[in-house]
Structure formats: structure tokens, C-alpha cells
Design an enzyme around this catalytic site. Sequence first.
Site, PDB file in Angstrom:
ATOM      1  N   GLN A  88       0.826  -1.205   0.000  1.00 14.89           N
ATOM      2  CA  GLN A  88       0.000   0.000   0.000  1.00 14.89           C
ATOM      3  C   GLN A  88       0.864   1.261   0.000  1.00 14.89           C
ATOM      4  O   GLN A  88       0.333   2.364  -0.087  1.00 14.89           O
ATOM      5  CB  GLN A  88      -0.908   0.009   1.241  1.00 14.89           C
ATOM      6  CG  GLN A  88      -1.867  -1.156   1.302  1.00 14.89           C
ATOM      7  CD  GLN A  88      -2.657  -1.223   2.600  1.00 14.89           C
ATOM      8  OE1 GLN A  88      -2.779  -2.280   3.180  1.00 14.89           O
ATOM      9  NE2 GLN A  88      -3.216  -0.113   3.061  1.00 14.89           N
TER      10      GLN A  88
ATOM     11  N   ARG B  15      -8.205  -0.979   8.519  1.00 11.86           N
ATOM     12  CA  ARG B  15      -9.248  -0.011   8.132  1.00 11.86           C
ATOM     13  C   ARG B  15      -9.457   1.001   9.248  1.00 11.86           C
ATOM     14  O   ARG B  15     -10.583   1.214   9.738  1.00 11.86           O
ATOM     15  CB  ARG B  15     -10.547  -0.741   7.817  1.00 11.86           C
ATOM     16  CG  ARG B  15     -11.376   0.032   6.788  1.00 11.86           C
ATOM     17  CD  ARG B  15     -12.490  -0.751   6.184  1.00 11.86           C
ATOM     18  NE  ARG B  15     -13.110   0.067   5.155  1.00 11.86           N
ATOM     19  CZ  ARG B  15     -13.944  -0.385   4.241  1.00 11.86           C
ATOM     20  NH1 ARG B  15     -14.261  -1.636   4.214  1.00 11.86           N
ATOM     21  NH2 ARG B  15     -14.469   0.411   3.351  1.00 11.86           N
ATOM     22  N   CYS B  16      -8.384   1.657   9.612  1.00  7.08           N
ATOM     23  CA  CYS B  16      -8.389   2.428  10.855  1.00  7.08           C
ATOM     24  C   CYS B  16      -7.215   3.380  10.845  1.00  7.08           C
ATOM     25  O   CYS B  16      -6.173   3.072  10.302  1.00  7.08           O
ATOM     26  CB  CYS B  16      -8.239   1.425  11.999  1.00  7.08           C
ATOM     27  SG  CYS B  16      -7.759   2.127  13.561  1.00  7.08           S
TER      28      CYS B  16
ATOM     29  N   GLU C 264     -12.681   4.558   6.097  1.00  5.76           N
ATOM     30  CA  GLU C 264     -12.697   3.693   7.276  1.00  5.76           C
ATOM     31  C   GLU C 264     -13.845   3.937   8.220  1.00  5.76           C
ATOM     32  O   GLU C 264     -14.073   3.138   9.130  1.00  5.76           O
ATOM     33  CB  GLU C 264     -11.413   3.943   8.074  1.00  5.76           C
ATOM     34  CG  GLU C 264     -10.196   3.686   7.288  1.00  5.76           C
ATOM     35  CD  GLU C 264      -8.979   4.300   7.923  1.00  5.76           C
ATOM     36  OE1 GLU C 264      -7.885   4.041   7.443  1.00  5.76           O
ATOM     37  OE2 GLU C 264      -9.116   5.055   8.903  1.00  5.76           O
TER      38      GLU C 264
END
Length: 796
Positions: free
Chosen positions: A223, A370-371, A741
Site C-alpha cells: 500500500q 481499516r483504521c 474507514e
Amino acid sequence: MTQALDEIKIGGLGARRKRVEDHRFIRGKGNYTDDITLPGMLHMEILRSPLAHARIKSIDASKAWEIPGVHLVLTGDMMATRNLAWMPTLSYDTQAVLATDKVRFQGQEVACVIADDPYIAKDACEAIDVEYEPLPVIVNPKQAVAPGAPVIRDDKENQLDNVIYDWEVGDAAGTDRAFGQADTISRLQLHYPRSHPSPIECCGSIADFNRATEKLTVYMTTQAPHIIRAAVALVAELPEHMIRIISPDIGGGFGNKVPVYPGYVCSILASILLERPVKWIEDKSGNLISTGFARDIYLDGEMALRRDGKILGVRMRCDADHGAFFSDAQPSKFKIGLLHSAFAAYDIPVAHLAARGTYSNKAPGGVAYRCSFRVTEAMFFQERMVQAAADDLGMDQAAFRRMNFVRDEDFPHRTPFGFLLDSGQYGKCLEVGLNAVGYQDFRRQQQEARANGRLLGIGISTMTEPLGAGNSREYDILGIKMFDSADLKVHMTGKAIVRTGARGQGQGHETTWAQIVSHELGIPAEDVTVEEGDTDTAPFGMGTYASRSTPVAGAAVAMVSRKIRAKARRLAAHLLEVSEEDVEWELGRFYVRSAPERGVTIQECAMAAYSNMPDGMEPGLENTAYYDPPNLTWPFAVYIVTVEVDPQTGVWDVLNMVAVDDCGIRINPMIVEGQIMGGLTEAYAMANMQFITFDAEGNCVGSNYMDYLLPSAWETPGFELHSEVVTPCPHHPIGAKGIGECAAVGGPAAFVNAVLDALKGTGVRNIDMPLLPDRVWEAITYRRDISGEPPVHADD
Ligand code: CDP
């Protein structure tokens, strides 16, 4: 009005443009790392430890070397001769690449085999004989700090215990004073269990070192390609300009693909040694037991309350279990990430947080699944605590929140932990949610149902999330400041390509970045190609995680478009034969102020940049922008769930779920809705069904898709989404805030609060996630809290 209509037509801001990347994804034409085959490519497999904590007495790889088709067997000792047995982590710790002295978690990488095909490599791994001497195992923070606990990181000279950090923030004395003045003190303890992002595509890399050119090309599932390039330059000691990291299509990241994993390092070394491309593709079990764990934090908090419901102060303690290596990929100077964003949406005068991080014999954790770096844990605790406090006071949930929210007129608002919130309409979002769910009606139904022995519950959760790290003043990764970038080239026919330092993994950047260019320049979105993920062509950027792309890279796209527009204005003045001051802009066109019918399009300006520029002007129409955001963006959301719990079985069903998200200006409302639905689905999964833990011996329990369930459309409830509330971000060039998120961050507490609301009156204060039916049943039947904390004993 005309402009807005035009903009939607050309796919600009606010257009529900279909995702262009889906043309290849839904046809199975994506190009993922495992799709790439290079001439002469070899395959790598990893031998993992079966034990969670053991001394390595010997490794005998002789049988593996003898297997035909095996080219190389890498062990820790061989790595050590190249100073590669250990690597630095993004949190200033070290992590074993291949174990030398001990194994410290089940699934740890012990050796690698590189062979003609993955099957030979796998067989050869099994032929490696490792002699282990088992050691006592630690699987939670309590065991980690118990007297006499074995020191897991005895490789570190000054590490005499298992504590990584003891860190605090806030005003301890002021908080004590607030508690002294409280009418009521409400307390809650809970464990946010380990979870795993579990993207459909596992991690993998293909390293291709070319001795002739001395260039290393690595295709990999990352990523953050530029950060990896920097890390490879340091670890492999290769010159950075001779390293090219390419992130092809990524099958979901969710934070799992941010860290540097041993598999990447070993495939690179193997390619350098063998001078052939080496592919490593992690299998599902490897992914689930060794990479990308998140959460695993014990939270214990108290709230000082006035009788009328006003929150006077908050005190939080937390123990974070980081596993065997402190390898959190988080860019803040705060040891526990942004956990202290808890209660940011509430007007709380004073607060204090004490956080302790410990090692355990588990795979490294702390990935921001996702945070935004522990914000999920923060918001979960916040909303569980708020519900508990309202219940303790005998107050209505919604009224308690409304009373304590930061009010619209109080922005900018500084939280007691130092964050600056710039905008929001929290009360309005709550009202929209309550109306949509029919709050008062549901409360009435709930009373009636209860009289008939039925358990209905309603759970509210709100969240505000600091999204968009940096700014560079406060956020960095290994000293590299947090910012992002965009590079825009407008070709002579007015078509364009934009490249950013972000790297989407399915979020739709190829669609939305083009929409920003379209909004700024009036070039139809379909004329703009978006490219990310190749360090040889993309400008330097910090990658995509923590919903930072729109706040930072998206802002850079707007800013570079404005630079292009500024040059195009000069070209327009030249073409129109007027001075620049006499030129006006409307979407896609410059015109003469005094004669609006005389104008040139952006496409005509582009052609002039290559064929008819004024004397002295540098030809071409391209530019780069680096964007360092002045602050984080703070989206806000309200999620409300209604459930019915079956008291006989503990099974709970979602009756209704309403989501009100305010992420400022929506670039593409359809993509935003997709992000919210995806996040809510993950939230539901975490709350309801995803079980992954460790038994007393450190065996990873639930590392398979029978226990760690990925919800399908069948299990997932329907969601009703609301977009009425729009509070533009005051410092973002197009007023956007992050969204990726939010629902995964704020969603879990809504489900858990709903189930606990259904159980109100039974004395049950907490059930740890996942709220599996047996846990709920046990809570109802024995009227007691259910802790999901490990260890689960092997004989349970
Ligand atoms: O960093 P990441 O892409 O995961 O998260 P994000 O910046 O929140 O964006 C997720 C997706 O939603 C991207 O395609 C964004 O461009 C889009 N988005 C949007 O259309 N409007 C917003 N206000 C925020 C995001």
C-alpha cells in the site's frame, strides 16, 4: 447552475461516475502480483514455526538442498552473515526476518526455499529438520508483566522485561480533581479482540534483480511503494535510484499490506543471490497467522459525571498486546497511535490516558486495519462507555450524547488530548439518524416486546476520526515527513494523466482523482488516466492507508490542477490577445471579461502549450504538487442499529441499520456509499462472527475461514445510508474529508450497544466481541458479563 450541471455531465465533483477500474476487475482482467510471470522466474515458500516460543537448537537443511529443483535454502544464520537476520520496524523496534536464536510466535518465518515451482519449494520446506526447545508462552499483557515471566525479547540488550512502553497523555491531576467533583462515576472494562484484515489477495512479491543493469525491480502487494523503496534501500543497501517498486492491482489491503514482511526481504535477497526473478505468494494460512493482525487491546475507563448528565472528565488505561515485535505501522509520535482521539466529539473538559504496550508470543499486531492507528479501538471504547454512563445515570442514550457533543458554534474545538477539530454538525447527524430509525417508536415497541418476553435493542454509535496524516509537523514514518503528491500531465489534445503517491487497493482512485481534475480544469473525467503504484513514474508519496488518500493525495490532485490552470490562463491570454487580468474562468473555458463570447477551451490552451506558446514561456502543460495538509480532516458519523436477541439461543438479528455520514464534500457519492457499506459489513463481521485468538500454548485459534468468517451478502444486513449532512472541511481544497474507514471504525459499537441494550435490566454490562450466540446466551442465562479474553485453554 449551468456550471454545476456541466460538471456532473463531464464526471466532475458530485458525479455518480461508475468506477473505471471495474472494467477490468469484474471481467477478471486485473493484474495482480500473482498474475505476473517473468522469464526464468523461481518460486519461494516459507517454513514457519509450529511453536509460539522455543529456542532453536539446530536447523538441518541438508535434505532440502538435495531435492531436485531446489536452488536455494535460506536460514537465519545465512541471513545473519549478510546482516539481514533482523530488520528495523516502522515503530523503531527490530523484527526477525528468519529466526536465529528463538521463535517467538506460531507461524514465525524460520527458513525459505527457492525452487523451480512452489510445490517443490513447499516439499523442501518440509524436509528441513528444526530442533526446538519449547519455552513458556505468554499470550496476554497480564502474563507479560507477571513476576518471573520469561523475557520474550532477550535478543535486545537492555530489554529486561516484556514492557515495550509506558506512555501517558492528558492531565492526570486535573482529571483526578474532576473525579473528586463527580456525582457519579461510571466504569467499563473491555477487550477489543485481535482481528485480521484478511484481504482476498494475500501478500506477495516478485523480486527481479538484473546483474547487467544492477537494477532491482520488485512487484509487490504494498500500500506504500515509496516507503518500501526507502526501506529496501536501507535493508538491501542498494542505491535508491536502482530500486523500482511496482504495486500492481491489489486485492484489498485494509492495512495488511503496509508493513514490511520477511517474505519480501527474503525474495529480494534470493533474487540478488540467484540473479533470477523470485516470486513469493503467501497462502491464506500464512496470511491469517503471521501478517497484519490488528487491535488486541484491553481498555479500562471511568467517566466522571454530573447528576444532570454532563461529562466532567474521563480516565482511560489500556494494555496493548503487540505480539513478538513492535512493528505497528503508524506515523505519529504517540506510542499508542491515535487512541487518544477517543471522546473527541464530546465536550469533555479534562482527560487522561495511560497506555502500556507489551510483548507476547503472538504474531506482531497493531496494524491499522481499516483504521487510523487505534482510532477503531478509541471509538469503540468511547461509544461503549457513553452507553454505559447513560445507563448508569438512567438517562436516554440519545439525550446524553446530544447534551455532551461539541456544539456547531464551538468549532474549532481543542480536545483535552490536544487534537484540533475544525468542523462538524454532530447534533444534526444524530437527529437525522434518530428520525430515520424511528427512535421514539422503537423505544415504545421495545417496551411492549419486553412485556412479551422478546428482547429488542437499539444501539447508537458515533464516531469522529482524525483522517489524513500528516501534517508533516506532527507525523512521520522513520523520519520521513507525512505529505503527499500528484503529478499531472496534460497532453496536447487536452487528454491527461495524473499520478499520485497514493496507492489504491480497490477504493476507486482511478475514478475519483479524474473527477477532481475534471472539477478543477473542466477536462471530462473520461479523458483523464490515473496511475499509481510505480516508484519510477509516480511522485514520492506516503501511500494509502488510514483514509489519507483524499485528504492528502486528493488535495494534491486539486492543487496541481490549479497550477495547470494558472499556466493555461497565461496561454489563454496569449491566444485571446488580452492581458491575463482580463481573462475569466468558467468550468473548462477561459473568456474575455468584457466579451464573454470570446473564449478558449482548456483543450485549446493545451494545444497551444505545445504549438503556440508565447515567447519565453516554457513549453508543455504539466506540473507536480506536494501537499502538506494543515490539519487532519475530521469526518463524523452516526450509526444506529436495532436488533432482536433470541433469549433461547443467543442468536441476534439486525432489524434495521441507519448510517449518517458527514465526510464533507463527496467527490463521488456512489463510491462513498460503497465505502460505507463495505465498512459496515466489516463492522458487522467484527461484532458478530470473526473469532481469532490464541490458546494457552500460543496456538492461533480461528486462523481459518470456518472460524474467522467473512460475511457474504447472505449474512450481511441491509443498510440505510443518509447523506443529508455535509460540513465541508475548511482547509481541504475541495472541502472533502476522508471516508474509507469511518463505518468500520464506528460500526462495531452500534451492534454491540444494540445487543446490550436488548439485555438491559439483566445486569449484563459487557460482552466482548465477537458476540457469538454462545456468549450472548451465557450472558442472558447466567446474568453475567462475558469476557472474550484469551487464553482459550487447549482442553476447552
Ligand atoms: O485512503 P483511502 O482511499 O482508503 O480512503 P478515502 O480517502 O476516504 O477514499 C476512499 C474513496 O472514496 C476514494 O475513491 C475517494 O476518492 C472517495 N471519496 C469521495 O468520493 N469523497 C470523499 N469526501 C472522500 C472519499
